[in-house]
Design an enzyme around this catalytic site. Sequence first.
Site, short mmCIF file in Angstrom:
data_model
loop_
_atom_site.label_atom_id
_atom_site.label_comp_id
_atom_site.label_asym_id
_atom_site.label_seq_id
_atom_site.Cartn_x
_atom_site.Cartn_y
_atom_site.Cartn_z
N ARG A 179 -12.33 7.40 11.26
CA ARG A 179 -10.95 7.29 10.42
C ARG A 179 -9.75 7.39 11.32
O ARG A 179 -8.87 6.85 10.88
CB ARG A 179 -11.03 8.18 9.42
CG ARG A 179 -11.96 7.73 8.17
CD ARG A 179 -11.91 8.33 6.80
NE ARG A 179 -12.86 8.04 5.84
CZ ARG A 179 -12.59 8.38 4.49
NH1 ARG A 179 -11.72 9.26 3.91
NH2 ARG A 179 -13.72 8.15 3.62
N ASP A 199 -0.59 10.94 -6.53
CA ASP A 199 -1.63 11.13 -5.35
C ASP A 199 -0.97 11.46 -3.82
O ASP A 199 0.21 11.51 -3.82
CB ASP A 199 -2.14 9.54 -5.28
CG ASP A 199 -3.76 9.63 -4.78
OD1 ASP A 199 -4.41 9.88 -5.51
OD2 ASP A 199 -3.72 9.72 -3.42
#
Length: 290
Positions: free
Chosen positions: A51, A152
């Site tokens: 990632r 979020d």
Amino acid sequence: MTLLPPIQLPKIDFAREFTFSDADYERVRRLIHRTAGISLGPSKKDMVYGRLVRRIRELKLAGFTAYVDLLESPAGRGEFEQFVNALTTNLTFFFREDHHFPLLAEHLKQKAGQEVSIWCAAASTGEEPYSIAITALEALGANARVSILATDLDTSVLETGRRGIYGADKVARLPAGMAARYFDKLPDGNYQARAQLRNLIRFERLNLVDSVWPACKPFDAIFCRNVMIYFDRDTQAGVLRRFVPMLKPDGLLFVGHSENFYFASDLFHLRGKTVYEHAARAAVRPLTHG
């Protein structure tokens, strides 16, 4: 019989593009835990490499050591958001863990005519808060006085939620008839949530482990599903303590299917399948016999 010499296969180098030492990984682990509460075990090292390596390429850095050095420097403030976004998981779909929504509907029907507020504390790309909004409209009618705060940590997914545009494959997971009632088909084949849904939801960035949360009135329900599985026990307990004043006395806390907060029984008591209520309210609830 003459034996042929063994075939010499070419040596294949499976080395990574960048060195990712245990020391580098430990620095990443400490940094994401300190800033986002995410607890990464040793088994996640390959995932973290995959990632973050894209960020290292894009920034044209020498490797992981240089990348973490950047993050920990004043010059790395602009990159920090990309770092957190890369390490957060955003698996979601409409009406995920569908057993929660009938219970939410019954809870809301008891508040008909009142202003209702709901917090979706891990909104991801928006399917969850839109599922909450649909449930509220189905339970209370088109004139329902409902406000939904959708938060979020990942800023990129919040923008998807604000637009409310989803592929046909995602909308197909909605219960029968709901796509036609609540979504418009766009020329490109995607679907957009209608304004009556979008107007109920406010998308904002919020980090659950930040020292300060925005001031809000207590909520009738809080959804915090499939996020605290990434937190260690101490972080979970800290977030749950902060939820207590954020939830109305009769409010409900909805959590993920693999989350169990038995260790916080002084704060919340299990009301139903992965649904909690204030421990104080549970203590005075009359016993039922069936």
